[in-house]
Write an enzyme that holds these catalytic residues in place. Structure first.
Site, PDB file in Angstrom:
ATOM      1  N   PHE A 158      73.520 -91.691 -25.194  1.00 50.23           N
ATOM      2  CA  PHE A 158      74.730 -92.412 -25.313  1.00 50.23           C
ATOM      3  C   PHE A 158      75.183 -93.508 -24.424  1.00 50.23           C
ATOM      4  CE2 PHE A 158      76.903 -88.931 -23.217  1.00 50.23           C
ATOM      5  CZ  PHE A 158      78.042 -89.731 -22.599  1.00 50.23           C
ATOM      6  N   LYS A 181      64.732 -94.616 -31.624  1.00 50.42           N
ATOM      7  CA  LYS A 181      65.919 -93.490 -32.135  1.00 50.42           C
ATOM      8  C   LYS A 181      67.164 -93.478 -31.201  1.00 50.42           C
ATOM      9  CE  LYS A 181      67.549 -89.613 -31.608  1.00 50.42           C
ATOM     10  NZ  LYS A 181      69.333 -90.031 -31.906  1.00 50.42           N
ATOM     11  N   SER A 234      69.643 -85.624 -21.388  1.00 50.48           N
ATOM     12  CA  SER A 234      69.989 -84.674 -20.548  1.00 50.48           C
ATOM     13  C   SER A 234      68.695 -83.788 -20.236  1.00 50.48           C
ATOM     14  CB  SER A 234      70.853 -83.517 -21.317  1.00 50.48           C
ATOM     15  OG  SER A 234      70.210 -83.035 -22.359  1.00 50.48           O
ATOM     16  N   CYS A 289      74.037 -91.858 -15.154  1.00 54.08           N
ATOM     17  CA  CYS A 289      73.102 -90.735 -14.627  1.00 54.08           C
ATOM     18  C   CYS A 289      72.910 -90.985 -12.976  1.00 54.08           C
ATOM     19  CB  CYS A 289      71.670 -90.905 -15.304  1.00 54.08           C
ATOM     20  SG  CYS A 289      70.878 -92.587 -14.969  1.00 54.08           S
TER      21      CYS A 289
HETATM   22  P1  NAD Z   1      71.471 -85.816 -24.903  1.00 56.25           P
HETATM   23  O1  NAD Z   1      70.155 -85.151 -24.162  1.00 56.25           O
HETATM   24  O2  NAD Z   1      72.180 -84.867 -25.471  1.00 56.25           O
HETATM   25  O3  NAD Z   1      70.635 -86.779 -25.819  1.00 56.25           O
HETATM   26  C1  NAD Z   1      69.668 -87.725 -25.837  1.00 56.25           C
HETATM   27  C2  NAD Z   1      68.762 -87.899 -27.201  1.00 56.25           C
HETATM   28  O4  NAD Z   1      68.342 -86.847 -27.572  1.00 56.25           O
HETATM   29  C3  NAD Z   1      69.678 -88.367 -28.285  1.00 56.25           C
HETATM   30  O5  NAD Z   1      69.012 -89.096 -28.811  1.00 56.25           O
HETATM   31  C4  NAD Z   1      70.030 -86.991 -29.025  1.00 56.25           C
HETATM   32  O6  NAD Z   1      69.908 -87.334 -30.548  1.00 56.25           O
HETATM   33  C5  NAD Z   1      68.561 -86.279 -29.015  1.00 56.25           C
HETATM   34  N1  NAD Z   1      68.761 -85.076 -28.831  1.00 56.25           N
HETATM   35  C6  NAD Z   1      69.978 -84.289 -28.512  1.00 56.25           C
HETATM   36  N2  NAD Z   1      69.526 -82.708 -28.558  1.00 56.25           N
HETATM   37  C7  NAD Z   1      68.435 -82.707 -28.891  1.00 56.25           C
HETATM   38  C8  NAD Z   1      67.487 -81.509 -29.025  1.00 56.25           C
HETATM   39  N3  NAD Z   1      68.123 -80.305 -28.922  1.00 56.25           N
HETATM   40  N4  NAD Z   1      66.422 -81.680 -29.492  1.00 56.25           N
HETATM   41  C9  NAD Z   1      65.503 -82.986 -29.462  1.00 56.25           C
HETATM   42  N5  NAD Z   1      66.562 -84.039 -29.371  1.00 56.25           N
HETATM   43  C10 NAD Z   1      67.785 -84.108 -29.082  1.00 56.25           C
HETATM   44  O7  NAD Z   1      71.815 -86.768 -23.789  1.00 56.25           O
HETATM   45  P2  NAD Z   1      73.108 -87.586 -24.046  1.00 56.25           P
HETATM   46  O8  NAD Z   1      74.569 -86.824 -23.957  1.00 56.25           O
HETATM   47  O9  NAD Z   1      72.984 -88.666 -25.084  1.00 56.25           O
HETATM   48  O10 NAD Z   1      73.191 -88.536 -22.765  1.00 56.25           O
HETATM   49  C11 NAD Z   1      73.584 -88.294 -21.525  1.00 56.25           C
HETATM   50  C12 NAD Z   1      72.756 -87.424 -20.486  1.00 56.25           C
HETATM   51  O11 NAD Z   1      71.482 -88.589 -20.384  1.00 56.25           O
HETATM   52  C13 NAD Z   1      73.064 -86.840 -19.285  1.00 56.25           C
HETATM   53  O12 NAD Z   1      72.519 -85.919 -19.082  1.00 56.25           O
HETATM   54  C14 NAD Z   1      72.465 -88.055 -18.368  1.00 56.25           C
HETATM   55  O13 NAD Z   1      72.414 -87.770 -16.935  1.00 56.25           O
HETATM   56  C15 NAD Z   1      71.142 -88.517 -18.929  1.00 56.25           C
HETATM   57  N6  NAD Z   1      70.663 -89.795 -18.717  1.00 56.25           N
HETATM   58  C16 NAD Z   1      69.536 -89.834 -17.706  1.00 56.25           C
HETATM   59  C17 NAD Z   1      69.164 -91.013 -17.264  1.00 56.25           C
HETATM   60  C18 NAD Z   1      68.199 -91.044 -16.524  1.00 56.25           C
HETATM   61  O14 NAD Z   1      67.665 -92.112 -16.117  1.00 56.25           O
HETATM   62  N7  NAD Z   1      67.567 -90.160 -15.930  1.00 56.25           N
HETATM   63  C19 NAD Z   1      69.803 -92.229 -17.848  1.00 56.25           C
HETATM   64  C20 NAD Z   1      70.763 -91.962 -18.756  1.00 56.25           C
HETATM   65  C21 NAD Z   1      71.305 -90.900 -19.109  1.00 56.25           C
END
Ligand code: NAD
Length: 511
Positions: A158, A181, A234, A289
């Site tokens: 997000f 997605k 995450s 991040c």
């Molecule tokens: P999230 O992991 O909750 O969700 C990411 C995506 O995965 C979304 O599209 C969501 O619909 C999907 N998703 C959620 N739960 C799932 C599951 N159990 N199984 C399969 N798919 C699932 O992350 P978020 O809250 O949207 O974003 C924040 C996180 O992203 C933070 O941990 C941040 O550090 C990380 N992030 C990392 C980078 C990087 O470059 N490493 C960049 C941006 C954000």
């Protein structure tokens, strides 16, 4: 603090399949809300398997034609797309502010970086070049071609609703097709960007978008027509997605979460570093991040640093992103706010010192319009690194600080983390910075730079639970991830009087 569910909005979001916006055959729905007001913006249906498969089928069908489109033509489309995104930047920024809560300058900053992704993807005329060696044996030449592979899934978080979905640019520019997605919390920016991609001439079926959550991602990881998966989110989900996709023999690059440590040494130029540190820790409501999470400050400067840093924190203006001068917006949703509040409660109960407490914070004057927003003020906790609040990612403005006595102590603390995204040092001593750079087990290092995020033409990715995979995102790593190096060995029997004809027996016999 949000207390009620938002009213169901009129706008119902659709999928983008084979060049058309289509109503979603859905299994459930959620509401996209404005985190500053708590108001519903749109209904987000979660796609059924049939709805997801329709997008994958469209992408599979489009692939055979798209992969044959000349590279310069694909590149030219990316240039057109880049211009359309640039022209729409104010409109896109307004959407980001509404659905994500960033301030307008933060949203425009994200768009600047996002547009650079498309610029780099447009360089495919250069970056997708293969290589040739003539005469690896008599009359035998060898080459490799960077061939596209098929359909890729791109799954976004997000916090950067423009930048991360645009990872698709490299996949498409190299001749693949995509099912994208977006995050269920911030899909609206992506939707507008997909419209612009169609306007730029990206053909029907090449870029498709499906809405959904966990189950949608699982379907994408399982479907046999998906060749590879790009995931950003995450650590917990990154690991799941990586295991599931690679278990299904797909390529996967899964970028995870972070707990970034910033070391303030005795030679840090505080006048210059303090704004940088404050922005790293609390900019974008700490939902980056690369955001600094933990501060490790040399004992000799701790007192002075603390006094000046607290003054800087107290100057951070929290409020809705639409208002000029706002330095920190709301957190994404009520669940995130509850999680952060619980973490502060637990840290307090464990004996950690809450130096700045954002619990119960309200926008200045507490106007009614923002009373259902998800507000948490900048929070600073003085604690030992063994406390869970130090060790676990909290993707919001809950930050920790501790005192250290040496660079070795800092390096040990950093390397004990289960995350390995980035680490930062503030120093004017080159040798110390060099030692730090060589010793920390992170994918990125900042030297007097608090958010050391690689620009589009450099690869991004962490270590340990911050990244699962081998090829990182962006730049040439992205081109390599989305292509396969097909090796071709050639000889010609009719040499027109040049070299010796036929295959060199010595070459054939060696393997
Ligand atoms: P999230 O992991 O909750 O969700 C990411 C995506 O995965 C979304 O599209 C969501 O619909 C999907 N998703 C959620 N739960 C799932 C599951 N159990 N199984 C399969 N798919 C699932 O992350 P978020 O809250 O949207 O974003 C924040 C996180 O992203 C933070 O941990 C941040 O550090 C990380 N992030 C990392 C980078 C990087 O470059 N490493 C960049 C941006 C954000």
């Amino acid at each position: 603090m949000s207390t009620s569910s938002p009213v169901r909005p009129e706008r119902v979001l659709q999928n983008f399949v084979n060049g058309n916006w289509v109503d979603i055959d859905s299994i459930s729905e959620s509401i996209v809300t404005n985190p500053a007001t708590g108001a519903g913006i749109a209904v987000h249906p979660n796609s059924s398997d049939a709805a997801i498969d329709a997008a994958i089928d469209a992408a599979s069908e489009a692939y055979e034609t798209w992969r044959m489109v000349p590279v310069p033509t694909r590149s030219a489309m990316m240039f057109r797309y880049r211009q359309l995104l640039f022209d729409a930047r104010d409109e896109l920024a307004a959407i980001i502010v509404e659905e994500n809560g960033k301030s307008t300058p933060e949203a425009l900053g994200e768009l600047l970086r996002a547009i650079q992704y498309v610029e780099n993807a447009a360089a495919v005329t250069e970056t997708q070049k293969g290589a040739v060696t003539e005469n690896v044996a008599t009359s035998v030449d060898i080459e490799y071609i960077k061939e596209p592979l098929g359909v890729f899934a791109v799954i976004a978080p997000f916090n950067f609703p423009a930048m991360i979905p645009l990872y698709f640019s490299w996949a498409v520019a190299t001749g693949n097709t995509v099912v994208l997605k977006p995050s269920e919390y911030c899909p609206l920016t992506t939707i507008r960007m997909v419209e612009l991609a169609a306007e730029a001439g990206i053909p029907d079926g090449v870029l498709n978008m499906v809405l959904g959550e966990k189950i949608t991602v699982e379907r994408l990881c399982d479907h046999e027509a998906i060749e590879g998966v790009t995931f950003v989110g995450s650590s917990e989900v990154a690991e799941i997605v990586y295991r599931r996709s690679t278990g299904n023999s797909k390529r996967c690059q899964a970028q995870g979460g972070a707990k970034n440590n910033l070391v303030v040494t005795d030679t840090a130029v505080l006048d210059r570093c303090l704004p940088n540190i404050t922005s790293s820790l609390f900019g974008c409501a700490s939902q980056r991040c690369f955001a600094g999470s933990n501060l490790l400050v040399y004992r000799s400067v701790y007192e002075e640093f603390m006094e000046r840093f607290l003054a800087a924190i107290d100057d951070v203006v929290m409020g809705p992103g639409t208002i000029e001068g706002v330095g920190m917006g709301p957190v994404i949703n009520a669940a995130a706010l509850a999680k952060f509040t619980e973490a502060i409660d637990a840290a307090e109960a464990s004996g950690a010192r809450i130096i700045r407490d954002g619990r119960g914070a309200t926008v200045e004057g507490n106007p009614e319009e923002y009373q259902e927003g998800h507000w948490l003020g900048p929070t600073l906790i003085e604690t030992d690194p063994s406390n869970p609040v130090w060790a676990t990612e909290l993707f919001g403005p809950v930050r920790c600080i501790t005192v250290i006595d040496s660079i070795d102590e800092a390096i040990d603390i950093i390397n004990a983390s289960t995350y390995g995204h980035s680490a930062v040092i503030y120093t004017e001593r080159g040798g110390l910075a060099r030692r730090f750079r060589q010793s920390v087990q992170t994918g990125q290092v900042g030297i007097n730079v608090g958010t050391p995020a690689p620009i589009a033409f450099y690869p991004v990715g962490g270590r340990k639970s911050s990244f699962y995979g081998a090829l990182r995102g962006r730049g040439v790593d992205a081109v390599d991830f989305y292509t396969d190096k097909k090796v071709v060995v050639t000889t010609w029997h009719d040499t027109f009087g040049g070299d010796q004809a036929g295959v060199d027996p010595a070459f054939e016999g060696t393997v």
